[in-house]
Write a protein that holds these residues in place. Structure first.
Motif, short mmCIF file in Angstrom:
data_model
loop_
_atom_site.label_atom_id
_atom_site.label_comp_id
_atom_site.label_asym_id
_atom_site.label_seq_id
_atom_site.Cartn_x
_atom_site.Cartn_y
_atom_site.Cartn_z
N MET A 143 29.72 43.45 35.83
CA MET A 143 29.63 42.68 34.59
C MET A 143 28.42 43.15 33.78
N THR A 144 28.62 43.28 32.45
CA THR A 144 27.51 43.52 31.55
C THR A 144 27.28 42.22 30.78
N GLY A 145 26.43 42.27 29.78
CA GLY A 145 26.17 41.05 29.03
C GLY A 145 27.36 40.53 28.25
N THR A 146 28.21 41.43 27.77
CA THR A 146 29.32 41.03 26.91
C THR A 146 30.69 41.44 27.44
N LEU A 147 30.71 42.10 28.59
CA LEU A 147 31.97 42.57 29.17
C LEU A 147 32.06 42.18 30.64
N GLU A 148 33.27 42.01 31.12
CA GLU A 148 33.54 41.94 32.55
C GLU A 148 34.45 43.11 32.90
N VAL A 149 34.11 43.83 33.95
CA VAL A 149 34.95 44.93 34.44
C VAL A 149 35.34 44.62 35.87
N ASP A 150 36.64 44.42 36.08
CA ASP A 150 37.16 44.07 37.40
C ASP A 150 38.01 45.21 37.94
N ARG A 151 38.08 45.28 39.26
CA ARG A 151 38.98 46.23 39.94
C ARG A 151 39.90 45.40 40.84
N PRO A 152 40.95 44.80 40.30
CA PRO A 152 41.79 43.90 41.08
C PRO A 152 42.58 44.59 42.17
N ARG A 153 42.78 45.90 42.04
CA ARG A 153 43.46 46.68 43.07
C ARG A 153 43.11 48.14 42.86
N ASP A 154 43.42 48.97 43.85
CA ASP A 154 43.12 50.39 43.75
C ASP A 154 43.80 50.99 42.52
N GLY A 155 43.03 51.75 41.76
CA GLY A 155 43.59 52.48 40.64
C GLY A 155 43.60 51.74 39.32
N VAL A 156 43.30 50.44 39.33
CA VAL A 156 43.39 49.63 38.11
C VAL A 156 42.02 49.06 37.75
N ALA A 157 41.61 49.26 36.50
CA ALA A 157 40.39 48.66 35.98
C ALA A 157 40.75 47.71 34.85
N VAL A 158 40.19 46.52 34.89
CA VAL A 158 40.40 45.54 33.83
C VAL A 158 39.09 45.36 33.08
N VAL A 159 39.11 45.65 31.78
CA VAL A 159 37.95 45.46 30.91
C VAL A 159 38.21 44.22 30.07
N ARG A 160 37.35 43.23 30.24
CA ARG A 160 37.54 41.94 29.56
C ARG A 160 36.38 41.70 28.60
N LEU A 161 36.69 41.62 27.31
CA LEU A 161 35.68 41.26 26.32
C LEU A 161 35.23 39.83 26.62
N ASN A 162 33.93 39.60 26.68
CA ASN A 162 33.45 38.34 27.26
C ASN A 162 32.40 37.66 26.38
N ARG A 163 32.82 37.28 25.19
CA ARG A 163 32.04 36.37 24.34
C ARG A 163 33.00 35.27 23.87
N SER A 183 38.90 57.48 39.97
CA SER A 183 39.54 56.44 40.80
C SER A 183 40.30 55.43 39.96
N ALA A 184 40.08 55.42 38.65
CA ALA A 184 40.79 54.52 37.76
C ALA A 184 41.96 55.26 37.14
N HIS A 185 43.17 54.79 37.42
CA HIS A 185 44.38 55.46 36.96
C HIS A 185 45.07 54.71 35.82
N ALA A 186 44.70 53.46 35.61
CA ALA A 186 45.23 52.67 34.49
C ALA A 186 44.19 51.63 34.12
N VAL A 187 44.12 51.30 32.84
CA VAL A 187 43.12 50.37 32.33
C VAL A 187 43.81 49.25 31.57
#
Length: 258
Positions: free
Chosen positions: A1-21, A48-52
């Motif tokens: 997590m950064t100040g304004t974003l959340e970055v999750d890896r819910p499973r192998d190969g997938v990254a979720v970038v969530r705008l967080n304000r 390692s990230a194959h889809a975002v």
């Protein structure tokens, strides 16, 4: 997590970038601008990230630039043109960075998607939305050009010139139903199903050959502007020859031949 974003890896190969304000409907301030640019650069180099998946926290996707409290980097109208151009190029660079990611990017639009948020969504490869989503070009309502951050490039190619002109020149709010009907999104789901559906789609892509997926993404981007069928086939043929010779393709062919 950064100040304004959340970055999750819910499973192998997938990254979720969530705008967080969420209190600001995830409007982009100076910190988010910097952190999103940095995160996208990191993802571009992450094998390692194959889809975002790109989405927003709370009830909004992104309300555009934070006009009330962007930060000290916001320039006044009387600032030198060269400085204002640099600011605009930095904002436009966010959409360019989304498009340039080697991984396919799925926009999961959970709520209002306006201005810069709309531009980010257009730069994604796949767009799905909840029934609570809405879309709008805010710049034209502020006395600015409605063409910004790649919008005049992407939108006509997605929904057609006439529909794009309607939305960009009027600045009117486009409902999730209209967005679906016009082909802006490939799927419209209930709000509580959006996250799961986005992850399901990302997982399908992430389980495929990364090279094959990335070559397909680039072919779609390049051949949208192809001057002829023969030039499009030239790129497709080269991509098939390149991917055919990989060990992963050989293993997958063997699996299908059983």
């Amino acid at each position: 997590m950064t100040g304004t974003l959340e970055v999750d890896r819910p499973r192998d190969g997938v990254a979720v970038v969530r705008l967080n304000r969420p209190k600001q409907l995830n409007a982009i301030d100076e910190a988010m601008q910097h952190e999103l640019a940095q995160t996208l650069a990191e993802l571009a180099a992450d094998r390692s990230a194959h889809a975002v998946v790109l989405t927003g926290s709370g009830r909004g996707f992104c309300a555009g630039i934070d006009m009330r409290n962007f930060g000290p980097g916001m320039l006044e109208a009387d600032a030198p043109a060269i400085d204002r151009m640099a600011f605009q190029e930095k904002m436009a660079g966010l959409a360019e960075a989304v498009r340039a990611l080697p991984q396919p990017v799925i926009a999961a639009v959970n709520g209002p998607c306006v201005g810069a948020g709309f531009a980010l969504t257009l730069a994604c490869d796949i767009r799905i939305c909840s029934t609570a989503a809405s879309f709008g070009n805010a710049a034209i309502l502020l006395g600015l050009s409605g063409a910004e951050m790649g919008m005049s490039y992407h939108l006509p190619r997605i929904v057609g010139t006439s529909v794009a002109a309607d939305w960009m020149l009027s600045g009117r709010t486009v409902s999730a139903e209209e967005a679906d009907r016009r082909g802006l999104v490939s799927e419209r789901v209930e709000p509580d199903a959006l996250a799961d559906r986005a992850l399901e789609l990302a997982a399908l892509i992430a389980d495929l050959s990364p090279l094959g997926v990335q070559l397909t993404k680039r072919a779609l981007q390049v051949n949208t502007d192809a001057t002829s069928l023969s030039s499009a086939l030239e790129l497709e043929n080269r991509n098939q020859v390149i991917s055919h010779a990989t060990d992963e393709a050989a293993a997958r062919r063997q699996k299908w031949s059983r």
